[in-house]
Enzyme design. Structure first.
Site, mmCIF file in Angstrom:
data_model
loop_
_atom_site.group_PDB
_atom_site.id
_atom_site.type_symbol
_atom_site.label_atom_id
_atom_site.label_comp_id
_atom_site.label_asym_id
_atom_site.label_seq_id
_atom_site.Cartn_x
_atom_site.Cartn_y
_atom_site.Cartn_z
ATOM 1 C CB SER A 1 -136.615 63.873 19.895
ATOM 2 O OG SER A 1 -136.354 65.154 19.356
ATOM 3 C CG ASN B 1 -128.007 63.695 15.081
ATOM 4 O OD1 ASN B 1 -127.772 63.521 13.897
ATOM 5 N ND2 ASN B 1 -129.171 64.154 15.516
ATOM 6 C CB SER C 1 -123.022 67.938 6.913
ATOM 7 O OG SER C 1 -123.585 68.247 5.655
ATOM 8 C CE1 TYR D 1 -125.406 71.828 9.387
ATOM 9 C CE2 TYR D 1 -124.659 71.377 7.150
ATOM 10 C CZ TYR D 1 -125.194 70.938 8.343
ATOM 11 O OH TYR D 1 -125.527 69.610 8.499
#
Length: 174
Positions: free
Chosen positions: A16, A91, A143, A155
């Site tokens: 979105s 994603n 990433s 992360y």
């Protein structure tokens, strides 16, 4: 550009906004029916409207991919609307901690849930049907911080794991 995917059906997690939205719009331009998921109803609705403007079918599924049940919900809603899933774009991503010293085990676990396990769950669900049809595409968006230093430790670690899992799956599924 014609990627020869017109009429295929796709799921884009985190579709979105940001890179997920860009991916969903690119697929719609190619004539792909697109299911997106996200955590905010308003952005889901507005993006679905943008997708439908390309003359394709589009749905938005309110879901948090870090929740283990969400992968099934997103997949089942997509199959219910479109009949099958041909393309999966994992994603979704996000960070929870900062440094090694300041990142708790719980923050690490939460980061792996959203950055790795959500993608793996959807892959485990989607791959069997793709194998039966002998056609499917899975795109896992990671990433640079999965390969280089930057971002938070949780992360970086989770995205490195996603890169490794993607490489392994690619070789296994050829």
């Amino acid at each position: 550009m014609d990627l020869e995917i017109m009429g295929k059906n796709a799921i884009v997690t985190g579709g979105s906004r940001g890179l997920g939205k860009t991916s969903a719009l690119a697929l719609a331009r190619e004539g792909v029916n697109v299911a997106i998921c996200g955590r905010t109803e308003s952005t889901l609705s507005s993006t679905v409207s943008e997708l439908k403007a390309f003359g394709i079918q589009a749905i938005g599924v309110l879901a948090d991919i870090s929740d283990p049940n969400s992968a099934h919900t997103v997949y089942e809603e997509t199959v219910k609307q479109f009949g099958q899933v041909d393309i999966l774009v994992n994603n979704v991503g996000g960070r929870r901690g900062t440094t090694l010293k300041e990142t708790s085990e719980e923050q690490f676990k939460a980061s792996f849930e959203i950055n790795l396990f959500g993608a793996l769950r959807l892959m485990w669900i989607a791959i069997p049907a793709m194998k039966v049809r002998k056609w499917g595409r899975i795109i896992n968006i990671s990433s640079i911080w999965g390969r280089e230093h930057g971002g938070s430790i949780d992360y970086m670690s989770a995205k490195a794991a996603l890169i490794a899992a993607t490489k392994f799956a690619a070789l296994e599924l050829v």
